[in-house]
Design a protein around this motif. Sequence first.
Motif, PDB file in Angstrom:
ATOM      1  N   LEU A   1       0.487  -1.355   0.160  1.00  0.00           N
ATOM      2  CA  LEU A   1      -0.243   0.217   0.101  1.00  0.00           C
ATOM      3  C   LEU A   1       0.963   1.539  -0.109  1.00  0.00           C
ATOM      4  O   LEU A   1       0.239   2.347  -0.029  1.00  0.00           O
ATOM      5  N   TYR A   2       2.412   0.833  -0.287  1.00  0.00           N
ATOM      6  CA  TYR A   2       3.206   2.141   0.400  1.00  0.00           C
ATOM      7  C   TYR A   2       3.768   2.196  -1.504  1.00  0.00           C
ATOM      8  O   TYR A   2       4.908   2.897  -1.023  1.00  0.00           O
ATOM      9  N   LYS A   3       3.673   1.449  -2.059  1.00  0.00           N
ATOM     10  CA  LYS A   3       4.660   1.085  -3.241  1.00  0.00           C
ATOM     11  C   LYS A   3       4.932   2.817  -3.696  1.00  0.00           C
ATOM     12  O   LYS A   3       3.445   3.107  -3.905  1.00  0.00           O
ATOM     13  N   GLY A   4       5.714   3.040  -4.606  1.00  0.00           N
ATOM     14  CA  GLY A   4       5.971   4.535  -5.164  1.00  0.00           C
ATOM     15  C   GLY A   4       5.894   5.788  -3.767  1.00  0.00           C
ATOM     16  O   GLY A   4       5.911   6.891  -4.706  1.00  0.00           O
ATOM     17  N   LEU A   5       6.239   5.204  -3.233  1.00  0.00           N
ATOM     18  CA  LEU A   5       6.405   5.960  -1.899  1.00  0.00           C
ATOM     19  C   LEU A   5       7.435   6.942  -2.033  1.00  0.00           C
ATOM     20  O   LEU A   5       7.325   8.286  -2.534  1.00  0.00           O
ATOM     21  N   VAL A   6       9.238   6.740  -2.679  1.00  0.00           N
ATOM     22  CA  VAL A   6      10.289   7.201  -2.243  1.00  0.00           C
ATOM     23  C   VAL A   6       9.869   8.172  -4.251  1.00  0.00           C
ATOM     24  O   VAL A   6      10.128   9.447  -3.018  1.00  0.00           O
ATOM     25  N   PRO A   7       9.375   7.681  -4.826  1.00  0.00           N
ATOM     26  CA  PRO A   7       9.404   8.810  -5.909  1.00  0.00           C
ATOM     27  C   PRO A   7       8.591   9.813  -5.791  1.00  0.00           C
ATOM     28  O   PRO A   7       8.353  11.257  -6.330  1.00  0.00           O
ATOM     29  N   LYS A   8       7.394   9.611  -4.937  1.00  0.00           N
ATOM     30  CA  LYS A   8       6.173  10.148  -4.722  1.00  0.00           C
ATOM     31  C   LYS A   8       6.643  11.613  -3.368  1.00  0.00           C
ATOM     32  O   LYS A   8       6.022  12.851  -3.430  1.00  0.00           O
ATOM     33  N   ILE A   9       7.243  11.290  -2.820  1.00  0.00           N
ATOM     34  CA  ILE A   9       8.300  12.010  -1.787  1.00  0.00           C
ATOM     35  C   ILE A   9       9.080  13.031  -2.533  1.00  0.00           C
ATOM     36  O   ILE A   9       8.715  14.207  -2.384  1.00  0.00           O
ATOM     37  N   MET A  10       9.651  12.576  -3.010  1.00  0.00           N
ATOM     38  CA  MET A  10      10.979  13.078  -3.894  1.00  0.00           C
ATOM     39  C   MET A  10       9.991  14.113  -5.611  1.00  0.00           C
ATOM     40  O   MET A  10      10.585  15.017  -5.261  1.00  0.00           O
ATOM     41  N   ARG A  11       8.749  13.734  -5.465  1.00  0.00           N
ATOM     42  CA  ARG A  11       7.719  14.323  -6.463  1.00  0.00           C
ATOM     43  C   ARG A  11       7.405  15.279  -5.574  1.00  0.00           C
ATOM     44  O   ARG A  11       7.600  17.095  -5.956  1.00  0.00           O
ATOM     45  N   LEU A  12       6.650  15.125  -4.638  1.00  0.00           N
ATOM     46  CA  LEU A  12       5.336  16.309  -4.083  1.00  0.00           C
ATOM     47  C   LEU A  12       5.833  16.870  -2.455  1.00  0.00           C
ATOM     48  O   LEU A  12       5.510  17.474  -1.654  1.00  0.00           O
ATOM     49  N   GLY A  13       7.250  16.376  -2.200  1.00  0.00           N
ATOM     50  CA  GLY A  13       7.930  16.849  -1.380  1.00  0.00           C
ATOM     51  C   GLY A  13       8.254  18.361  -1.604  1.00  0.00           C
ATOM     52  O   GLY A  13       7.760  19.677  -1.091  1.00  0.00           O
ATOM     53  N   PRO A  14       9.426  18.502  -2.572  1.00  0.00           N
ATOM     54  CA  PRO A  14       9.469  19.585  -3.075  1.00  0.00           C
ATOM     55  C   PRO A  14       8.390  20.434  -3.880  1.00  0.00           C
ATOM     56  O   PRO A  14       8.356  21.431  -4.472  1.00  0.00           O
ATOM     57  N   GLY A  15       7.786  19.300  -4.693  1.00  0.00           N
ATOM     58  CA  GLY A  15       6.770  20.004  -6.018  1.00  0.00           C
ATOM     59  C   GLY A  15       5.791  20.896  -4.705  1.00  0.00           C
ATOM     60  O   GLY A  15       5.106  21.404  -4.886  1.00  0.00           O
ATOM     61  N   GLY A  16       5.501  20.222  -3.793  1.00  0.00           N
ATOM     62  CA  GLY A  16       4.886  21.264  -3.201  1.00  0.00           C
ATOM     63  C   GLY A  16       4.677  22.657  -2.428  1.00  0.00           C
ATOM     64  O   GLY A  16       4.171  23.148  -1.883  1.00  0.00           O
ATOM     65  N   ALA A  17       6.594  22.556  -1.955  1.00  0.00           N
ATOM     66  CA  ALA A  17       7.133  23.985  -2.103  1.00  0.00           C
ATOM     67  C   ALA A  17       6.878  24.664  -2.623  1.00  0.00           C
ATOM     68  O   ALA A  17       6.922  25.902  -2.552  1.00  0.00           O
ATOM     69  N   VAL A  18       7.160  24.029  -3.592  1.00  0.00           N
ATOM     70  CA  VAL A  18       7.447  24.565  -5.328  1.00  0.00           C
ATOM     71  C   VAL A  18       6.038  26.008  -5.730  1.00  0.00           C
ATOM     72  O   VAL A  18       6.351  26.590  -5.865  1.00  0.00           O
ATOM     73  N   MET A  19       4.683  24.751  -5.561  1.00  0.00           N
ATOM     74  CA  MET A  19       3.466  25.032  -6.005  1.00  0.00           C
ATOM     75  C   MET A  19       3.320  26.427  -4.677  1.00  0.00           C
ATOM     76  O   MET A  19       2.446  27.014  -4.880  1.00  0.00           O
ATOM     77  N   LEU A  20       3.565  26.135  -3.222  1.00  0.00           N
ATOM     78  CA  LEU A  20       2.970  26.706  -2.615  1.00  0.00           C
ATOM     79  C   LEU A  20       3.908  28.169  -2.633  1.00  0.00           C
ATOM     80  O   LEU A  20       2.816  29.382  -3.084  1.00  0.00           O
ATOM     81  N   LEU A  21       4.745  28.407  -2.961  1.00  0.00           N
ATOM     82  CA  LEU A  21       5.780  29.807  -3.089  1.00  0.00           C
ATOM     83  C   LEU A  21       5.603  30.188  -4.546  1.00  0.00           C
ATOM     84  O   LEU A  21       5.488  31.587  -4.525  1.00  0.00           O
ATOM     85  N   VAL A  22       5.516  29.630  -5.393  1.00  0.00           N
ATOM     86  CA  VAL A  22       4.965  30.653  -6.612  1.00  0.00           C
ATOM     87  C   VAL A  22       3.386  31.172  -6.872  1.00  0.00           C
ATOM     88  O   VAL A  22       3.482  32.200  -6.976  1.00  0.00           O
ATOM     89  N   TYR A  23       2.339  29.753  -5.803  1.00  0.00           N
ATOM     90  CA  TYR A  23       1.075  30.692  -5.217  1.00  0.00           C
ATOM     91  C   TYR A  23       1.216  32.335  -4.828  1.00  0.00           C
ATOM     92  O   TYR A  23       0.584  33.138  -5.144  1.00  0.00           O
ATOM     93  N   GLU A  24       2.200  32.037  -3.842  1.00  0.00           N
ATOM     94  CA  GLU A  24       2.032  33.539  -2.927  1.00  0.00           C
ATOM     95  C   GLU A  24       2.940  34.265  -4.142  1.00  0.00           C
ATOM     96  O   GLU A  24       2.830  35.630  -3.629  1.00  0.00           O
ATOM     97  N   TYR A  25       3.763  34.034  -4.725  1.00  0.00           N
ATOM     98  CA  TYR A  25       4.445  34.882  -4.944  1.00  0.00           C
ATOM     99  C   TYR A  25       4.503  35.476  -5.958  1.00  0.00           C
ATOM    100  O   TYR A  25       4.152  36.853  -6.618  1.00  0.00           O
ATOM    101  N   VAL A  26       3.315  34.674  -6.912  1.00  0.00           N
ATOM    102  CA  VAL A  26       3.063  35.598  -8.357  1.00  0.00           C
ATOM    103  C   VAL A  26       1.332  36.067  -7.601  1.00  0.00           C
ATOM    104  O   VAL A  26       0.995  37.268  -8.584  1.00  0.00           O
ATOM    105  N   SER A  27       0.942  35.436  -6.959  1.00  0.00           N
ATOM    106  CA  SER A  27      -0.294  36.503  -5.517  1.00  0.00           C
ATOM    107  C   SER A  27       0.177  37.117  -5.752  1.00  0.00           C
ATOM    108  O   SER A  27      -0.548  38.367  -5.845  1.00  0.00           O
ATOM    109  N   GLY A  28       1.098  37.816  -4.887  1.00  0.00           N
ATOM    110  CA  GLY A  28       1.764  38.883  -4.657  1.00  0.00           C
ATOM    111  C   GLY A  28       2.206  40.182  -5.493  1.00  0.00           C
ATOM    112  O   GLY A  28       1.738  41.263  -5.202  1.00  0.00           O
TER     113      GLY A  28
END
Length: 310
Positions: A277-304
């Motif tokens: 049930l945790y297959k693909g966890l490592v690539p998922k974290i590798m994507r959505l860890g930094p990807g999640g940060a990128v999304m929020l930062l782009v959202y905040e900076y573009v919005s500002g």
Amino acid sequence: MTAREPRGMLREASHQIIAGGSAGLVEICLMHPLDVVKTRFQIQRGTSDPNSYKSLGDCFRTIFRNEGYVFPRQVTWQGISGFYKGILPPIVAETPKRAVKFFTFEQYKKLLNLTPLSPGLALSVAGLGAGLTEAVVVNPFEVVKVSLQANRDSFAEQPSSFAQARRIINSEGFGLRGLNKGLTSTLGRHGVFNMIYFGFYFNVKDAIPSSPDPTLEFLRKFAIGLVSGTISSCVNIPFDVAKSRIQGPQPVPGEIKYRTCFQSMALVYREEGYLALYKGLVPKIMRLGPGGAVMLLVYEYVSGWLQKNW
């Protein structure tokens, strides 16, 4: 209500939609290769699967070696193109999807401010609502994307996104066995992820003092977004595995094995153990860890930037 108020509300909504769409587009272009790897691991059915990858490195090497696009004149771009299988549906979907996600989050947050919920809890509930709304919008695109990512033919031999969508519609229709199959798993995946993602990010960001130094402030927000995306990925991945099994190719062609969200989870657990049930966890974290940060930062900076310049 003055004439300026509707214009101000429309401008604010436009800022949220544009900033959210920009965040999604940047994130998918940077992180899509890891989504392909994650999906490949999730649709594997244990060591008995003849196409099973031995490790994360083996998956990267195999896709790089076998599934790229070979251009004329023997100029080879293998590897890179193989990792971008199924990217058109996310690109087409990501801009409106993330726009919906961030816009609805802001609207749910405003509504929940009128309730007796604590501000911290209201952020999580607003995230849950935004995730459920996003899931309904994105699920047909996810069905096409997963079916393309599961295809191990070379990039040049696989069908286009539009051809694949037509094939699914012609053979299975628009319903829960066709272009909207796996909807309950997608609702679970996005609802749980965004409930934690938004709740953790904004609560922790408010708790940790901001820095007057722009670089340190960027790093503070990036670190909180990284942890937020990582925790959310760890919690919601069983829904993601169920979604990939339902939307991906079935073990026996013409015979549906994985039907519903919790039935698929139970089946994977019974046949392959809880770690499946945790297959693909490592690539998922590798994507959505930094990807999640990128999304929020782009959202905040573009919005500002939009608030200052438009």
